[in-house]
Design an enzyme around this catalytic site. Structure first.
Site, short mmCIF file in Angstrom:
data_model
loop_
_atom_site.label_atom_id
_atom_site.label_comp_id
_atom_site.label_asym_id
_atom_site.label_seq_id
_atom_site.Cartn_x
_atom_site.Cartn_y
_atom_site.Cartn_z
N LEU A 1 32.82 73.73 34.43
CA LEU A 1 33.59 72.71 34.23
C LEU A 1 34.45 72.46 35.41
CD1 LEU A 1 34.75 73.35 30.39
CD2 LEU A 1 32.84 71.96 31.35
N ASP A 2 34.72 71.04 35.67
CA ASP A 2 35.61 70.83 36.81
C ASP A 2 37.02 71.49 36.71
OD1 ASP A 2 33.51 69.49 38.01
OD2 ASP A 2 33.95 67.39 37.14
N GLN A 3 37.75 71.53 37.67
CA GLN A 3 39.18 72.20 37.61
C GLN A 3 39.84 71.35 36.58
OE1 GLN A 3 42.24 71.10 38.80
NE2 GLN A 3 41.49 69.05 39.61
N THR A 44 38.89 69.56 34.01
CA THR A 44 38.28 69.21 32.48
C THR A 44 38.68 70.67 32.11
OG1 THR A 44 36.42 68.23 33.65
CG2 THR A 44 36.00 69.28 31.69
N HIS A 47 28.95 66.73 37.96
CA HIS A 47 29.97 65.49 37.60
C HIS A 47 29.36 64.48 36.68
CE1 HIS A 47 32.82 66.34 41.24
NE2 HIS A 47 32.87 67.36 40.44
#
Length: 244
Positions: free
Chosen positions: A110-112, A114, A193
């Site tokens: 997961l993105d930072q 998210t 993404h």
């Protein structure tokens, strides 16, 4: 299994360190404190409960965890700009198994910025099953948008949008409005993404992104951001089953 090997398999350090923990009286098996525990004593590891330096543990042949990932953390062992999610785990979970690939690994990333459900394991087959595109494991995302939804936003996401690195349309398995500026998105792919790029492709922008479920496993309300827990045997089994 020798008691020393039990500790080593669970990530408490090298065999020498594990032997030292036992010899120093820092290991308790069961409820009785026995200062004469022998590192070479054979024990049945299955369902074995023990304490190391006061911390309770249960032997697990493989580790299956869930975490409520907070914002501001990277899903990388070598984080660059933000703290790593692995710093939220106790040392033994980061070291179990030994070798170059020691410890649990995030099942996808997961993105930072998210938040939400993140699975971790040291079972390579389990990780592959959940991340391989051919298995189509559904992942549910709660999305807050910058601009209000248009009348056809959800329909366009379900019909498929084209991203800049692939001429083939990428479809949401399901897209439902949950508010004027929010929707629930179900994806069965795992492109880079992907949610943010799909939303951009329909002329909007993601302001907040939260993963609430993977397969049939839902992030529980009582697991606060930054907390983790072991998956139950039933949850592991659900994740191993083909999606319906």
């Amino acid at each position: 299994m020798r008691l020393e090997e039990v500790l080593y398999s669970q990530g408490f350090g090298t065999r020498r360190i594990c032997r030292g923990l036992i010899q120093q009286g820092l290991v308790v098996v069961g409820d009785a404190i026995d200062p004469s525990l022998d590192p070479d004593e054979f024990v049945d590891p299955h369902s074995l409960r023990f304490r190391v330096d006061g911390q309770q543990w249960m032997w697990q042949e493989r580790a299956y965890l869930m975490m409520n990932k907070p914002a501001g953390y990277e899903c990388s062992q070598r984080a660059s700009s933000h703290p790593s999610i692995y710093t939220l785990l106790p040392g033994p979970l980061r070291q179990r198994g030994g070798g170059a690939a020691a410890g649990v690994q995030a099942v996808g990333r997961l993105d930072q910025d998210t938040t939400g459900l993140l699975l971790l394991s040291d079972d390579g087959a389990f990780i592959h099953r959940l991340t391989s595109p051919k298995h189509h494991v559904p992942k549910v995302y709660e999305v807050v948008l910058r601009h209000p939804l248009t009348a056809n936003t959800c329909a366009r996401l379900e019909a498929g949008v084209v991203l800049d690195d692939d001429p083939r349309p990428v479809k949401a398995a399901k897209a439902d409005a949950t508010g004027d500026c929010s929707l629930r998105l179900v994806l069965t792919q795992g492109k880079y993404h992907q949610v943010k790029r799909m939303i951009a492709a329909v002329g909007n922008r993601v302001e907040q992104l939260h993963r609430s479920a993977i397969g049939a496993v839902v992030l529980p309300d009582d697991l606060s951001p930054g907390q983790w827990r072991w998956l139950s045997a039933d949850e592991v089994q659900l994740l191993r089953q083909p999606p319906r």
